[in-house]
Design an enzyme around this catalytic site. Structure first.
Site, short mmCIF file in Angstrom:
data_model
loop_
_atom_site.label_atom_id
_atom_site.label_comp_id
_atom_site.label_asym_id
_atom_site.label_seq_id
_atom_site.Cartn_x
_atom_site.Cartn_y
_atom_site.Cartn_z
N ALA A 199 0.84 -1.21 0.00
CA ALA A 199 0.00 0.00 0.00
C ALA A 199 0.87 1.26 0.00
O ALA A 199 0.49 2.29 -0.55
CB ALA A 199 -0.94 -0.01 1.20
N ARG A 235 -6.35 -2.70 11.54
CA ARG A 235 -6.91 -3.40 12.71
C ARG A 235 -6.36 -2.79 13.98
O ARG A 235 -6.91 -2.96 15.05
CB ARG A 235 -6.54 -4.89 12.66
CG ARG A 235 -7.11 -5.64 11.48
CD ARG A 235 -6.40 -6.97 11.30
NE ARG A 235 -4.97 -6.80 11.13
CZ ARG A 235 -4.06 -7.76 11.24
NH1 ARG A 235 -4.45 -9.00 11.50
NH2 ARG A 235 -2.77 -7.51 11.07
N HIS A 279 -8.79 -11.78 0.57
CA HIS A 279 -9.28 -10.95 -0.55
C HIS A 279 -10.78 -11.13 -0.78
O HIS A 279 -11.51 -10.14 -0.85
CB HIS A 279 -8.52 -11.28 -1.83
CG HIS A 279 -7.10 -10.80 -1.83
ND1 HIS A 279 -6.26 -10.94 -2.91
CD2 HIS A 279 -6.34 -10.20 -0.88
CE1 HIS A 279 -5.07 -10.43 -2.63
NE2 HIS A 279 -5.09 -9.99 -1.40
N LYS A 335 -3.34 -8.65 -6.58
CA LYS A 335 -3.24 -10.01 -7.10
C LYS A 335 -2.76 -10.94 -5.99
O LYS A 335 -2.07 -10.46 -5.08
CB LYS A 335 -2.31 -10.10 -8.30
CG LYS A 335 -0.96 -9.38 -8.23
CD LYS A 335 0.02 -9.60 -7.14
CE LYS A 335 0.57 -10.98 -6.97
NZ LYS A 335 1.61 -11.02 -5.88
#
Ligand SMILES: NC(=O)c1ccc[n+]([C@@H]2O[C@H](COP(=O)([O-])OP(=O)(O)OC[C@H]3O[C@@H](n4cnc5c(N)ncnc54)[C@H](OP(=O)(O)O)[C@@H]3O)[C@@H](O)[C@H]2O)c1
Length: 336
Positions: free
Chosen positions: A18, A39, A81, A99
C-alpha cells in the site's frame, strides 16, 4: 472533456505494498487517497501521518461505512481478498484488489458476481498491464509482428526468507505460485487470449509447507504451448519470451520502469538466426499510477478506459493456478 473529480480511495490495511500504491498515485489529479483502515488504530495513525492520508479508521468495517469513500484498494493477505472485496462491493464501493484476485476460481467468480449485483467496478491489480511496455507488446502481437505465436515462457523469481512474511505462510495464501506465479500465469493468459486446457507441474517446497519453486507446462486449445516458472529462492529475474512463426518478442513485463532507464521490448522480425534484434524503447511511469488512473477513468467515463486485466483473464488466471497446484501434488496432468 473536463477532468473528472478525483476518485476518493480508502485503503484496507497498512500493508507494505500500500505504501508503493499511495506513493505512486500521489501525483495524480484523478485519485485521492482519503482514508486508511488498520486493525490497529495506532499503527493506522502512524501510517496515515507518514503518507499524508487525512482519515484513519480503526477497523475495516468503519472504512466501508465511510460514505465519503468511493473506491477501496485491497492489499490484504491472499486468503482475505474474497471476504473483504465482497464486503466492500456490498457497501457500494468500487474495488481495486491486489493479485491474486482470490485463492480459488470459485471465490473469484463470487467476487465478480457481487460487483455486478452492486453495479460497481472490480479489477485485479497487475500494474504491468497498464504499462506502455505491455500495451506496446500487445499491439505488436495484434499486428502480427511475429506471426502465429507458438510458445510462451514467462518467469518470475525473487528471494524471501523472513518467516513472518505472509508469502511463507500457508494459512494466509502463501507460496511462490500464488505470488510471483500469478504474474507469470497472467502474462501467459494475456498472450494466449484463452485459458489453458491442461497443465502439468513440479515443485520444490519450503519448510513452512508453501511451494517455493514451481515449473509448469501448459497446453492451449489453439495449439499454443506455454511454460511458467516462479520461485521464492532465486536471484531476482522477471522476463518473458514469446516465439512466433515469423519472429520473437521479449519483455521484462515490469510494474514500473527500471531505475537504469526507460523500459524496453526486444523484437526480431524474421526466421533465421541472423535476424537482427530490434530494441524498442517505450515510455514508463509508476505502474501503480497508470493502473489507478485507468481504474478511475473506467469509473468516471466507462469500462473501455480500463487497460488492465479483464474479469475473464482474472478468473482464468486463478483457475490455471489452481490446476497447477493440483498437478504439483498429483504429479499428473490436470484439466483447467
Ligand atoms: N502487485 C504487486 O506487485 C504486489 C506486490 C506486493 C504485494 N502484493 C499483494 O498485496 C497483498 C499484500 O502484500 P504485502 O506484502 O503488502 O503484505 P503485508 O505488508 O503483510 O500487509 C498485509 C496487511 O494486511 C492486513 N492484515 C489483515 N489481516 C491480516 C493477517 N491475518 N495477517 C497479516 N496481515 C493482515 C495488515 O494490515 P493492518 O494490520 O494494518 O490491518 C497488513 O499490513 C498480497 O495479496 C500480495 O500478493 C502485490
Amino acid at each position: 472533456m473536463p477532468t473528472p473529480a478525483p476518485l476518493r480511495f480508502g485503503v484496507l490495511g497498512a500493508a507494505k505494498i500500500a505504501r508503493s500504491f499511495i506513493a505512486g498515485v500521489s501525483t495524480s489529479e484523478l485519485i485521492e487517497v482519503a482514508a486508511v483502515a488498520s486493525r490497529d488504530l495506532e499503527k493506522g495513525k502512524a501510517f496515515a501521518s507518514e503518507l499524508n492520508i487525512p482519515n484513519v479508521h480503526g477497523s475495516y468495517e468503519a472504512l466501508l461505512d465511510d460514505a465519503t469513500i468511493q473506491a477501496v484498494y485491497v492489499p490484504l493477505p491472499n486468503t482475505l481478498h474474497a471476504e473483504w472485496v465482497i464486503k466492500a462491493l456490498d457497501a457500494g464501493k468500487h474495488v481495486l484488489c491486489e493479485k491474486p484476485i482470490a485463492v480459488s476460481s470459485e471465490d473469484a467468480r463470487r467476487m465478480y458476481d457481487a460487483a455486478r449485483r452492486n453495479q460497481v467496478f472490480l479489477a485485479e491489480a497487475y500494474p504491468y498491464r497498464a504499462q506502455e511496455q505491455t500495451l506496446a507488446l500487445q499491439r505488436l502481437l495484434a499486428d502480427g509482428a511475429i506471426g502465429r505465436v507458438q510458445t510462451v515462457h514467462a518467469c518470475f523469481g525473487v528471494t524471501f526468507t523472513d518467516p513472518a512474511n505472509i508469502r511463507l505462510d500457508p494459512d494466509r495464501g502463501g507460496g511462490a505460485l500464488l505470488d510471483a506465479g500469478s504474474y507469470a500465469m497472467n502474462f501467459l493468459r494475456m498472450v494466449a487470449g484463452e485459458k489453458p486446457t491442461r497443465v502439468n507441474a513440479l515443485a520444490r517446497w519450503a519448510e513452512s509447507g508453501v511451494d517455493l519453486t514451481v515449473v509448469a507446462n501448459l497446453e492451449f486449445a489453439s495449439g499454443l504451448l506455454g511454460q511458467i516458472t516462479c520461485s521464492f529462492s532465486t536471484a531476482y529475474h522477471r522476463h518473458a519470451l514469446i516465439a512466433g512463426s515469423d519472429g520473437i518478442l521479449e519483455t521484462t513485463f515490469l510494474n514500473s520502469p527500471p531505475e537504469a532507464g526507460p523500459p524496453e521490448i526486444h523484437l526480431r522480425r524474421g526466421i533465421p538466426s541472423s535476424t537482427p534484434r530490434e530494441t524498442i524503447t517505450v515510455s514508463g511511469k509508476s505502474g501503480f499510477l497508470v493502473e489507478a488512473e485507468s481504474f478511475a477513468l473506467a469509473i468516471a467515463k466507462g469500462p473501455e478506459h480500463w487497460t488492465g486485466c479483464t474479469e475473464q483473464e482474472s478468473v482464468d488466471t486463478i483457475a490455471a493456478l489452481e490446476a497447477i497446484a493440483r498437478s504439483i501434488r498429483s504429479e499428473k496432468w490436470e484439466t483447467v
